[in-house]
Enzyme design. Structure first.
Site, PDB file in Angstrom:
ATOM      1  CE  LYS A  80      -3.386  -2.649  -0.322  1.00 47.13           C
ATOM      2  NZ  LYS A  80      -4.170  -3.475   0.502  1.00 47.13           N
TER       3      LYS A  80
HETATM    4  C1  LIG Z   1      -5.211  -4.545   0.814  1.00 48.22           C
HETATM    5  C2  LIG Z   1      -6.674  -4.433   0.743  1.00 48.22           C
HETATM    6  C3  LIG Z   1      -7.500  -4.853   1.797  1.00 48.22           C
HETATM    7  C4  LIG Z   1      -7.011  -5.647   2.974  1.00 48.22           C
HETATM    8  O1  LIG Z   1      -6.027  -5.060   3.696  1.00 48.22           O
HETATM    9  P1  LIG Z   1      -5.077  -5.960   4.634  1.00 48.22           P
HETATM   10  O2  LIG Z   1      -4.320  -4.921   5.401  1.00 48.22           O
HETATM   11  O3  LIG Z   1      -4.210  -6.760   3.721  1.00 48.22           O
HETATM   12  O4  LIG Z   1      -5.944  -6.788   5.484  1.00 48.22           O
HETATM   13  C5  LIG Z   1      -8.857  -4.610   1.704  1.00 48.22           C
HETATM   14  N1  LIG Z   1      -9.387  -4.017   0.634  1.00 48.22           N
HETATM   15  C6  LIG Z   1      -8.635  -3.634  -0.416  1.00 48.22           C
HETATM   16  C7  LIG Z   1      -9.306  -2.963  -1.577  1.00 48.22           C
HETATM   17  C8  LIG Z   1      -7.259  -3.842  -0.409  1.00 48.22           C
HETATM   18  O5  LIG Z   1      -6.527  -3.479  -1.465  1.00 48.22           O
END
Ligand SMILES: *Cc1c(COP(=O)(O)O)cnc(C)c1O
Length: 370
Positions: A164
């Site tokens: 992210k």
């Molecule tokens: C990465 C992501 C998640 C989940 O996040 P985690 O921290 O990996 O649990 C949820 N929704 C979207 C759209 C994502 O890209």
């Protein structure tokens, strides 16, 4: 992070609190609750908002499975609304059409970092008395109508997973204006106990905790928060660099048989999480998966965001979904691929990617023409 390790307090503590305060201020809301993942942020927000058995939550099929899984874990039914084929974001008209008397919330995803039409979604939520809980996993630093993502709906869930724009290795955050909701999410993140463990041990006299409801173990640690504090300080600079790379891709890939991302809408800030292109197999003569393999062969890392959630086996079996249910999401899912995008890419890296994509896609176009 080293200071945190040396301090002897590596669990949830003062740095987590500081990261929460900084994040809330950055977004422009009074409350931010740090948790262990974006998935936990979604799960706990839904539970804390009272969403469960017998209710429906409208969301997008063009997302990571976690969005829909969290709805299922809360005990509710995910109801999908198809996306705008140009942006990959939920089409507000289709959201409105999906509302029933069991609908409790709308859960939009700001796909690839592009903010959804929050004015339209908010109007639908208000008209039907629904909660607006956002999946902002792609959209830290994004904005709509002069407000940062995180300060628009009833609650917004961020992920700080490794891929992210802001990362703590693993981690997440919920932002909200609702003090009660924030307090319940915080309680649910730490066993449903009446006070934070670190506060229990930092007072002069012994304090007993009480379990108010059976919660989960989804708290963030000070090691993660220490990383987050420094990542947050760099997030705007990171977005600047992502914009430069985005423009270089737009320019470099302009004449190829690919659909590039739609331009940023007026009055929004696109958080530039994913640079996605749609492969035009008719014109290029290559399937999306062939293009992926050819890029990997040239050592260019790619991703697919996403094969639509409703077509995964469990969702097909559980809800009777099939091909054709959400044609716009399926069209994207069959053609999309994501190019490398990170603030750490050098100009040489970006040129390498553009050259590789040109080779892979034009080569095919040439062959088809021959
Ligand atoms: C990465 C992501 C998640 C989940 O996040 P985690 O921290 O990996 O649990 C949820 N929704 C979207 C759209 C994502 O890209």
């Amino acid at each position: 992070m080293v200071d945190t390790l040396r301090s002897g307090w590596i669990g949830t503590g003062p740095r987590t609190e500081r990261f929460e305060r900084m994040f809330a201020e950055y977004v422009g809301v009074p409350h931010a609750v740090a948790v262990s993942s974006g998935t936990a942020a979604l799960h706990l927000s839904l539970l804390a908002a009272g969403i469960g058995e017998g209710t429906e939550v409208i969301t997008t099929p063009m997302t990571f499975c976690s969005t829909a899984n969290a709805i299922v874990h809360a005990g509710a039914r995910p109801v999908f609304a198809d996306v705008d084929p140009a942006t990959g974001n939920m089409d507000p008209d289709l959201v409105a059409a999906a509302v029933t008397d069991r609908t409790a919330a709308i859960l939009p995803v700001h796909y690839a970092g592009r903010p959804c039409r929050m004015d339209s979604l908010k109007a639908i939520a208000q008209a039907h008395g629904l909660l607006l809980i956002e999946d902002g996993a792609h959209a830290v630093a994004g904005a709509f109508g002069g407000r940062r993502v995180g300060a628009i709906g009833d609650a917004t869930c961020f992920s700080f997973y490794v891929t992210k724009n802001l990362t703590t290795g693993e981690g997440g955050m919920v932002t909200t204006r609702d003090a009660e909701l924030a307090a319940r999410i915080r309680r649910l993140s730490l066993h449903g106990m009446s006070r934070d463990a670190w506060r229990r041990f930092s007072v002069d006299t012994f304090r007993h905790y009480e379990v108010i409801e059976p919660g989960f173990k989804n708290n963030m640690t000070d090691i993660q928060a220490a990383m987050g504090i420094h990542q947050l300080a760099k997030v705007d600079r990171g977005l600047e660099r992502r914009r430069e790379i985005w423009s270089a891709y737009d320019e470099g890939l302009a004449d190829l048989p690919l659909e590039r991302p739609a331009p940023e809408e007026v009055d929004t800030v696109h958080a530039r999480h994913l640079y996605t292109v749609l492969v035009d197999t008719d014109r290029s003569g290559k399937s999306r998966d062939r293009v992926l393999d050819d890029l990997i062969e040239r050592r260019i890392g790619t991703g697919v965001h996403y094969r639509p959630v409703h077509l995964h086996p469990w969702y097909r079996e559980q809800f009777g979904h099939a091909e054709g249910d959400f044609p716009s999401a399926e069209r994207i899912g069959a053609r999309t691929l994501s190019l490398p995008l990170s603030a750490g890419l050098t100009d040489v890296d970006v040129t390498d990617v553009v050259e590789a994509v040109k080779e892979v896609v034009s080569e095919a176009a040439g062959r088809q023409g021959a």
